[in-house]
Design a protein around this motif. Structure first.
Motif, PDB file in Angstrom:
ATOM      1  N   PRO A  74      61.270  23.454  45.883  1.00 54.02           N
ATOM      2  CA  PRO A  74      62.238  23.331  44.781  1.00 54.02           C
ATOM      3  C   PRO A  74      62.150  21.989  44.059  1.00 54.02           C
ATOM      4  N   SER A  75      61.865  20.905  44.791  1.00 55.89           N
ATOM      5  CA  SER A  75      61.803  19.599  44.125  1.00 55.89           C
ATOM      6  C   SER A  75      60.580  19.512  43.204  1.00 55.89           C
ATOM      7  N   PHE A  76      59.453  20.123  43.595  1.00 55.84           N
ATOM      8  CA  PHE A  76      58.263  20.141  42.752  1.00 55.84           C
ATOM      9  C   PHE A  76      58.565  20.832  41.422  1.00 55.84           C
ATOM     10  N   ALA A  77      59.210  21.991  41.502  1.00 61.20           N
ATOM     11  CA  ALA A  77      59.579  22.706  40.278  1.00 61.20           C
ATOM     12  C   ALA A  77      60.552  21.878  39.440  1.00 61.20           C
ATOM     13  N   GLY A  78      61.499  21.226  40.106  1.00 61.57           N
ATOM     14  CA  GLY A  78      62.471  20.408  39.388  1.00 61.57           C
ATOM     15  C   GLY A  78      61.834  19.235  38.668  1.00 61.57           C
ATOM     16  N   PHE A  79      60.869  18.566  39.317  1.00 55.52           N
ATOM     17  CA  PHE A  79      60.206  17.422  38.694  1.00 55.52           C
ATOM     18  C   PHE A  79      59.314  17.851  37.528  1.00 55.52           C
ATOM     19  N   LEU A  80      58.734  19.044  37.607  1.00 58.13           N
ATOM     20  CA  LEU A  80      57.953  19.554  36.476  1.00 58.13           C
ATOM     21  C   LEU A  80      58.832  19.695  35.235  1.00 58.13           C
ATOM     22  N   ILE A  81      60.049  20.171  35.446  1.00 59.74           N
ATOM     23  CA  ILE A  81      60.973  20.383  34.323  1.00 59.74           C
ATOM     24  C   ILE A  81      61.575  19.063  33.850  1.00 59.74           C
ATOM     25  N   ALA A  82      61.995  18.217  34.789  1.00 60.30           N
ATOM     26  CA  ALA A  82      62.723  16.991  34.437  1.00 60.30           C
ATOM     27  C   ALA A  82      61.874  16.017  33.623  1.00 60.30           C
ATOM     28  N   GLY A  83      60.557  15.966  33.877  1.00 55.56           N
ATOM     29  CA  GLY A  83      59.715  15.006  33.173  1.00 55.56           C
ATOM     30  C   GLY A  83      58.937  15.594  32.023  1.00 55.56           C
ATOM     31  N   TRP A  84      59.228  16.828  31.657  1.00 62.10           N
ATOM     32  CA  TRP A  84      58.435  17.520  30.632  1.00 62.10           C
ATOM     33  C   TRP A  84      58.526  16.817  29.276  1.00 62.10           C
ATOM     34  N   GLY A  85      57.356  16.445  28.730  1.00 64.31           N
ATOM     35  CA  GLY A  85      57.284  15.872  27.387  1.00 64.31           C
ATOM     36  C   GLY A  85      57.637  14.408  27.274  1.00 64.31           C
ATOM     37  N   LEU A  86      57.886  13.729  28.385  1.00 65.37           N
ATOM     38  CA  LEU A  86      58.234  12.312  28.298  1.00 65.37           C
ATOM     39  C   LEU A  86      57.002  11.476  27.960  1.00 65.37           C
ATOM     40  N   PRO A  87      57.127  10.484  27.092  1.00 64.40           N
ATOM     41  CA  PRO A  87      55.972   9.656  26.709  1.00 64.40           C
ATOM     42  C   PRO A  87      55.721   8.539  27.729  1.00 64.40           C
ATOM     43  N   GLY A  88      54.496   7.948  27.651  1.00 63.94           N
ATOM     44  CA  GLY A  88      54.176   6.755  28.431  1.00 63.94           C
ATOM     45  C   GLY A  88      53.758   6.997  29.861  1.00 63.94           C
ATOM     46  N   LEU A  89      53.592   8.242  30.270  1.00 64.77           N
ATOM     47  CA  LEU A  89      53.180   8.543  31.636  1.00 64.77           C
ATOM     48  C   LEU A  89      51.656   8.552  31.742  1.00 64.77           C
ATOM     49  N   PRO A  90      51.094   8.412  32.948  1.00 66.04           N
ATOM     50  CA  PRO A  90      49.636   8.436  33.107  1.00 66.04           C
ATOM     51  C   PRO A  90      49.032   9.730  32.568  1.00 66.04           C
ATOM     52  N   PRO A  91      47.745   9.689  32.149  1.00 70.41           N
ATOM     53  CA  PRO A  91      47.103  10.893  31.605  1.00 70.41           C
ATOM     54  C   PRO A  91      47.108  12.053  32.590  1.00 70.41           C
ATOM     55  N   TYR A  92      47.121  13.270  32.053  1.00 73.11           N
ATOM     56  CA  TYR A  92      47.075  14.505  32.845  1.00 73.11           C
ATOM     57  C   TYR A  92      48.280  14.623  33.769  1.00 73.11           C
ATOM     58  N   THR A  93      49.414  14.128  33.279  1.00 71.42           N
ATOM     59  CA  THR A  93      50.666  14.268  34.012  1.00 71.42           C
ATOM     60  C   THR A  93      51.496  15.358  33.355  1.00 71.42           C
ATOM     61  N   ILE A  94      51.840  16.382  34.123  1.00 62.60           N
ATOM     62  CA  ILE A  94      52.672  17.475  33.628  1.00 62.60           C
ATOM     63  C   ILE A  94      54.048  17.323  34.255  1.00 62.60           C
ATOM     64  N   GLY A  95      55.055  17.218  33.392  1.00 63.39           N
ATOM     65  CA  GLY A  95      56.358  16.835  33.908  1.00 63.39           C
ATOM     66  C   GLY A  95      56.233  15.440  34.486  1.00 63.39           C
ATOM     67  N   PHE A  96      56.591  15.283  35.752  1.00 65.38           N
ATOM     68  CA  PHE A  96      56.371  14.013  36.448  1.00 65.38           C
ATOM     69  C   PHE A  96      55.191  14.085  37.421  1.00 65.38           C
ATOM     70  N   VAL A  97      54.444  15.190  37.419  1.00 62.86           N
ATOM     71  CA  VAL A  97      53.388  15.403  38.407  1.00 62.86           C
ATOM     72  C   VAL A  97      52.028  15.055  37.819  1.00 62.86           C
TER      73      VAL A  97
END
Length: 273
Positions: free
Chosen positions: A194-217
């Motif tokens: 459940p936390s993996f799914a949650g982090f995918l949604i919570a970080g979706w579309g945020l700028p400034g993250l490392p390349p090839y990051t989907i959500g927070f993953v």
């Protein structure tokens, strides 16, 4: 050359995380979260959400490590499935709440929170004795649900498996440490999915993250670490059933204490700046 070094570092980290997942039932996040943070810092990525990327990616690897670990422990008849059934729903619910907490707090605050709690757990495991028990029987459904919420919340928030909190809780109720380690590998699966799914949604579309990051993953780190760690989980499981209980408890305590000290130091330094 930087890519080669990155791959070697992630592979070594993955191998160690798999070993720890099988040995201690904590999903390998005890190594992965600080290791990933150092990797991204080395590559020059600076973000207020960098710790969330590390936590989320670590949680993704725990899905695979915990699944393999719990299966291998089950083959040795070491998993207490009744505990998983009783604690499981609350653990998963707590994990979702932990994702919300991790996404909303500063990385420094997360580090300090975990550092304090982790040091308490590590100290308890170092100084505790077998006769230290709250009861000789596992708690009922209401208290088990309360424990499950706490375990799921803090484990998901910090990207670690449920053994960090679950093993001390279960041993206080008379469960042998080897059986607690085996059962806590199931906690890791209940937390990480459940936390993996949650982090995918919570970080979706945020700028400034490392390349090839989907959500927070971060996908490259996830793939490399999972591919390597899956080969070392079985070694950790075998060691868990051959090492004396007292030695296993000390190993567990040292790893938790080191992680907690690292997180606490980083958090306090960041808050003071």
């Amino acid at each position: 050359m930087d890519f080669v070094l990155l791959f070697v570092f992630l592979a070594a980290t993955g191998a160690l995380s798999g070993l720890i997942a099988g040995l201690l039932g904590i999903g390998g996040g005890v190594v992965l979260v600080p290791a990933l943070y150092y990797v991204f810092e080395f590559l020059g990525y600076e973000s207020d959400r960098l710790m969330q990327v590390c936590v989320a990616t670590s949680g993704g690897t725990i899905i695979f490590n915990s699944a393999r670990s719990v299966l291998m422990h089950h083959r040795r008849d070491a998993v207490d499935w009744s505990v998983l059934k009783r604690w499981g729903p609350a653990i998963s619910l707590g994990a979702l709440a932990g994702v919300v907490g991790a996404a909303s707090l500063r990385s420094a605050n997360l580090s300090v929170i975990f550092g304090v709690i982790g040091m308490v757990i590590g100290l308890y495991m170092l100084i505790s004795r077998p006769h230290w028990k709250l009861s000789d029987t596992m708690p009922g459904r209401v208290l088990a649900s309360a424990y499950g919420l706490v375990i799921g919340f803090f484990s998901a928030m910090m990207g670690i498996g449920g053994g960090s909190f679950g093993v001390p809780a279960m041993t206080l109720y008379g469960m042998p440490v080897q059986k607690a380690v085996a059962t806590s590998s199931g906690f890791g699966l209940l937390i990480s999915v459940p936390s993996f799914a949650g982090f995918l949604i919570a970080g979706w579309g945020l700028p400034g993250l490392p390349p090839y990051t989907i959500g927070f993953v971060n996908l490259p780190a996830l793939v490399v670490i999972v591919a390597i760690s899956m080969t070392t989980v079985s070694l950790g499981v075998r060691l868990a059933h051959y090492l004396p209980a007292a030695m296993l408890k000390r190993i567990f305590a040292v790893f938790i204490s080191l992680l907690a000290l690292n997180m606490l130091t980083k958090g306090l330094v960041a808050l003071s700046m």
